[in-house]
Design an enzyme around this catalytic site. Structure first.
Site, PDB file in Angstrom:
ATOM      1  CG  ASP A 172      41.810 -32.667  16.695  1.00 56.93           C
ATOM      2  OD1 ASP A 172      40.588 -32.527  16.578  1.00 56.93           O
ATOM      3  OD2 ASP A 172      42.647 -32.110  15.966  1.00 56.93           O
ATOM      4  CG  ASP A 189      36.642 -38.615   3.051  1.00 56.30           C
ATOM      5  OD1 ASP A 189      36.715 -37.735   3.932  1.00 56.30           O
ATOM      6  OD2 ASP A 189      35.798 -38.609   2.135  1.00 56.30           O
ATOM      7  CD  GLU A 216      39.779 -32.103  12.366  1.00 54.35           C
ATOM      8  OE1 GLU A 216      40.325 -31.015  12.582  1.00 54.35           O
ATOM      9  OE2 GLU A 216      38.701 -32.214  11.751  1.00 54.35           O
TER      10      GLU A 216
END
Length: 321
Positions: A172, A189, A216
């Site tokens: 993560d 992004d 994410e």
């Protein structure tokens, strides 16, 4: 050079196996099996691109073998060509209903065998390509969640069958919401893409599967790797992301970092895949709660009960970047 496609020949006649192998061996990698049971095990172990299967065999016949292979996630999409001396239309119907894609009668013609195998392998290659396209995450270019779910089930089943290690890494990006709020979603992004590409390259080199699990978060699958090998792969990912040196002013580390949970197990019937995924996810959140930029890793070995009781964890190592 492209990897040669694999053809599994299952027939209890060594002569027939040899004749078919002689016809096809210049173009494909040949795997041989001389009984239904041996053929099923070979299919699970080697995952061939196509199977040529005799109908009439001692023990399990071809219809039974076909039904077993088509009922298993590892082998259900492998095309099967029946080859038999039975020429009745009812036999052909029965074979096609069992899941076979084609039917060749004995005595067989060498050109016909070559053409049928070639055509079905070209169709399979095309289907695999389309399937792969549908499995790609549109933003990051690595596999998507649906692909992860499918591959996890397939590799888990193989690990149970062969009693081999199954490993899962869940990553993560730390404080990613703050990153988006600070730098904007376009930069967010780009950050996701950079992290995903680097994770994907490392896992690809290790013959693993990397997927965007959601937002994410990224999940990676490894089959047949030891616990220590899996930990070293996680370390490679951390080192690579550190080398990217992506600025993150709202992080205490001032660059983009990861948190991660790592689990390795040789699964048995007393443990289910969903429970293992949940366990590794809890290790990820343990890493996040204890400072981020680190991972917790657990080698479950024979201690499957810790999946159901987080407090019993005794085989955990911590790594901080």
């Amino acid at each position: 050079m492209a990897e040669r496609q694999k053809v599994l020949i299952i027939d209890d006649s060594p002569l027939t196996v040899r004749l078919l192998a002689d016809i096809l061996q210049n173009d494909y990698e040949i795997i041989k099996a001389y009984s239904g049971t041996e053929g099923i095990e070979a299919a699970w172990r080697h995952e061939p691109d196509i199977i040529i299967l005799d109908v009439v065999m001692r023990g399990l016949d071809g219809y039974e073998v076909c039904k077993i292979l088509k009922s298993n996630d590892i082998t259900k999409n492998i095309p099967i060509i029946f080859i038999t001396s039975l020429g009745d239309s009812e036999d052909e119907r029965k074979g096609l209903e069992a899941g076979a894609i084609d039917y060749i009668t004995k005595p067989f013609s060498e050109p016909i065998v070559k053409i049928r195998v070639k055509n079905h392998l070209e169709l399979k290659r095309h289907r695999d390509f389309l399937s792969q396209l549908s499995a790609i995450d549109g933003l990051t270019g690595i596999y998507n969640r649906r692909c992860f779910d499918n591959e996890a089930k397939k590799l888990w089943d193989r690990a149970v069958l062969n009693q081999e290690p199954f490993s899962l890494l869940m990553f993560d990006i730390d404080h990613f919401k703050k990153y988006n709020d600070t730098y904007g979603h376009v930069m967010g992004d780009e950050c996701l893409k950079k992290v995903a590409i680097n994770i994907g390259e490392i896992l690809s080199a290790e013959h693993g599967v990397a997927a965007r699990y959601g937002g994410e978060e990224f999940s990676c699958l490894l089959y047949g790797k030891s616990f220590d090998e899996t930990v070293n792969i996680a370390k490679k990912v951390f080192a690579q992301i550190k080398e990217l040196n992506i600025p993150h002013s709202k992080s205490v580390y001032k660059t983009v970092t990861l948190s991660c949970g790592v689990g390795s197990v040789v699964p048995g019937k007393d443990i289910i895949l969903e429970g293992f995924i949940h366990f590794v996810d809890s290790l990820l959140y343990k890493a996040k709660n204890e400072g981020r930029n680190r991972f917790f890793a657990a080698d479950l070995k024979d201690n499957h009960e810790i999946i159901n009781d987080f407090s019993k964890i005794g085989l955990v190592k911590i790594y901080e970047s």
